[in-house]
Enzyme design. Sequence first.
Site, PDB file in Angstrom:
ATOM      1  N   HIS A  84       0.813  -1.213   0.000  1.00 27.01           N
ATOM      2  CA  HIS A  84       0.000   0.000   0.000  1.00 27.01           C
ATOM      3  C   HIS A  84       0.844   1.258   0.000  1.00 27.01           C
ATOM      4  O   HIS A  84       0.425   2.309  -0.494  1.00 27.01           O
ATOM      5  CB  HIS A  84      -0.996  -0.043   1.159  1.00 27.01           C
ATOM      6  CG  HIS A  84      -2.095  -1.021   0.890  1.00 27.01           C
ATOM      7  ND1 HIS A  84      -2.060  -2.304   1.349  1.00 27.01           N
ATOM      8  CD2 HIS A  84      -3.199  -0.921   0.101  1.00 27.01           C
ATOM      9  CE1 HIS A  84      -3.133  -2.950   0.885  1.00 27.01           C
ATOM     10  NE2 HIS A  84      -3.824  -2.135   0.135  1.00 27.01           N
ATOM     11  N   GLU A 144     -10.855 -10.707  -4.853  1.00 25.78           N
ATOM     12  CA  GLU A 144      -9.457 -10.605  -4.434  1.00 25.78           C
ATOM     13  C   GLU A 144      -8.916 -11.937  -3.941  1.00 25.78           C
ATOM     14  O   GLU A 144      -7.746 -12.041  -3.587  1.00 25.78           O
ATOM     15  CB  GLU A 144      -9.328  -9.581  -3.303  1.00 25.78           C
ATOM     16  CG  GLU A 144      -9.861  -8.228  -3.671  1.00 25.78           C
ATOM     17  CD  GLU A 144      -9.562  -7.184  -2.622  1.00 25.78           C
ATOM     18  OE1 GLU A 144      -8.549  -6.488  -2.766  1.00 25.78           O
ATOM     19  OE2 GLU A 144     -10.334  -7.075  -1.649  1.00 25.78           O
ATOM     20  N   ASP A 161      -4.393  -8.245  -4.529  1.00 23.93           N
ATOM     21  CA  ASP A 161      -4.606  -9.327  -3.564  1.00 23.93           C
ATOM     22  C   ASP A 161      -4.865 -10.656  -4.253  1.00 23.93           C
ATOM     23  O   ASP A 161      -4.448 -11.700  -3.758  1.00 23.93           O
ATOM     24  CB  ASP A 161      -5.777  -8.981  -2.630  1.00 23.93           C
ATOM     25  CG  ASP A 161      -5.316  -8.093  -1.492  1.00 23.93           C
ATOM     26  OD1 ASP A 161      -4.264  -8.398  -0.909  1.00 23.93           O
ATOM     27  OD2 ASP A 161      -5.985  -7.095  -1.203  1.00 23.93           O
ATOM     28  N   CYS A 207      -9.497  -3.270 -10.862  1.00 23.95           N
ATOM     29  CA  CYS A 207      -9.020  -2.062 -10.175  1.00 23.95           C
ATOM     30  C   CYS A 207      -7.657  -2.283  -9.525  1.00 23.95           C
ATOM     31  O   CYS A 207      -7.125  -1.393  -8.873  1.00 23.95           O
ATOM     32  CB  CYS A 207     -10.035  -1.582  -9.132  1.00 23.95           C
ATOM     33  SG  CYS A 207     -10.256  -2.747  -7.792  1.00 23.95           S
TER      34      CYS A 207
HETATM   35  C1  PEP Z   1      -6.359  -5.020  -4.843  1.00 23.82           C
HETATM   36  O1  PEP Z   1      -6.174  -5.841  -3.947  1.00 23.82           O
HETATM   37  O2  PEP Z   1      -6.086  -5.236  -6.053  1.00 23.82           O
HETATM   38  C2  PEP Z   1      -6.913  -3.701  -4.537  1.00 23.82           C
HETATM   39  C3  PEP Z   1      -7.217  -2.852  -5.500  1.00 23.82           C
HETATM   40  O3  PEP Z   1      -7.071  -3.388  -3.234  1.00 23.82           O
HETATM   41  P1  PEP Z   1      -5.860  -2.896  -2.298  1.00 23.82           P
HETATM   42  O4  PEP Z   1      -4.662  -2.656  -3.173  1.00 23.82           O
HETATM   43  O5  PEP Z   1      -6.336  -1.682  -1.606  1.00 23.82           O
HETATM   44  O6  PEP Z   1      -5.675  -4.065  -1.378  1.00 23.82           O
HETATM   45 MG    MG Z   2      -6.995  -5.516  -2.003  1.00 22.09          MG
END
Ligand code: PEP
Ligand code: MG
Length: 580
Positions: free
Chosen positions: A190, A431, A455, A502
């Site tokens: 993150h 995910e 994920d 996403c």
């Molecule tokens: C993901 O897991 O691809 C996602 C968009 O969520 P995050 O990166 O916030 O875990």
């Molecule tokens: Mg995620």
Amino acid sequence: MQLKKGIPVSPGIAIRQAFVLDTEELRIPQRFIEKQEVDTEVLRFEAGVRGAQKSLAAEISRLDSKIAIHTQILEIHKDLVADPILKNEIIEGIRDHQYTAEHSVSRILNRYIKKFQAMNSPILAERVHDLYDVEKLILSTLLGRRMETINTLEQEVVLVAHNLTPAQTAKLDTRWIHGFATDVGGKTSHTAIMARALGIPAVVGLEEISTAAIGGDLLIIDGFRGVVLIDPDERTLEEYRQKEADTRRVARRLRRQTKLPAESIDGHPIEILANIELPQEVHASVELGAKGIGLFRTEFIYFQSPRNGEELHFQNYRMVLQELAGRPLTIRTLDLGGDKAVEDSTPIVEDNPFLGCRSIRWCLVRPDIFREQLRAILRVSALGPVRLMFPMITSIHELDQALVFVDQVKEELRGEGISFDEDIPIGVMVEVPSLALIADLLAPRVDFLSVGTNDLVQYTLAVDRGNEHVADLYDPVHPAILRLLVQLLAVGRKSDIEVSVCGEMASEPLYLPLLLGLGLRKLSVSPQMIPEVKQVIRSLKVYEAQDLASRCLEMSDGVAITRALKRWAIENLPEVGARL
Ligand code: PEP
Ligand code: MG
């Protein structure tokens, strides 16, 4: 010059002095002095040492004698500060190299720190902490009122740290911090995502950059190649200055395309939305061409003030919606846990937080916080096109539990006469492989699916997304991932529900032809990547991308697929190919 290799996580070039967090946490404003200043500088250093000794003595006398261990530590620090060998080496640095007292202190102590770390001994590891403390103490005495912390910077720097938490990254002031380099981390951690959101070049997983670089060193952060250069020579510096200027020129050119449609040469329109972490990013997202927000990560609202719940969420969402001026907004409920640790309210201490009480699971055991957020999302849905999205759902039962909360909160709001969108679209992030495999069972219960590849890759391949030691195994084009995507898209077509991506995979120009070839038509990406993503879309023909995707689906391993994608990019997308 030293060259350190890591993982490129946010593109761009930054050339600035280093501000090393975690070691000294203080910036050394000047590294060299004139020859005639040497004697005064030595006296200044000696005064600094006396000051440090005095403050240690004062602290020891204040201490409760029962806390013997604390006193012992401070006594060790006192001995280190007074150590004649160390002192002489620091004075030599001032006399022989014309270092400032601060720079000499930092250099000499860091040399010992590196030596001790290399010996891999638990006893010496303790001494490393002591040396860091002593360095900080002498430096703060020497710098006095000139002391700068990360919050009081007044000069442009690049930040070097062992690690940065997502919350720390969110607070970085990009007026002063032009890039960062960390010892740990992976491409989709993150912190890396935040760097891209802030649009600053970043390299992570450098393993020992926080000890190799010293505050004040000149650093080049190459966020394209994942390289950091410490104290570059003149030729390298010149090359990189040129590259930095070229990068700016390309960015300016790409930005001029923001008003052009995101459409392939053969006429397929692709919807590009933005992923955001903070409301402040919406304006830039729209400017860069986003058709809405496809993922609003709401954790940072929680980090700002965990206690203000509903109202703080509502105000943030309203701000975003106003800025979007009629464009859609997908709000994801809290995705806490994992690397977005919640210090005070995680129900249990976990050995394995990514597989523990994370994300929707956390919300289900903290109904107080979950309800507050759902109230805020529903309330704001009365003001514009808002969609609600749950992260990390793994089963139908879990989804049903979350939906019960939504129904309860709707009932509550009706009772209070508060308006909301009765038909607010509700979707889930895919995910976890278990959910991808039962997407057909899920489809009748939701309005949309958004694939969180960050994920999904982590959980499908059993590779920690933030661990630099297994970064090579983190492969978004592993055949298992491609099969899951194919399956999800088939469910989407059959059940007539929207499937989008996403995860960061959609922001990666190398993977875009494959995603479009597989059938994706809606992507939510890091705002800063929108111009490049759009340029790739506008440079390809979907029927050719389909052919590429079919060939990739026949391959049995990710390395071969990556090779094929690179070859395709070199042949079909010269600008992407040039960077490979
Ligand atoms: C993901 O897991 O691809 C996602 C968009 O969520 P995050 O990166 O916030 O875990
Ligand atoms: Mg995620």
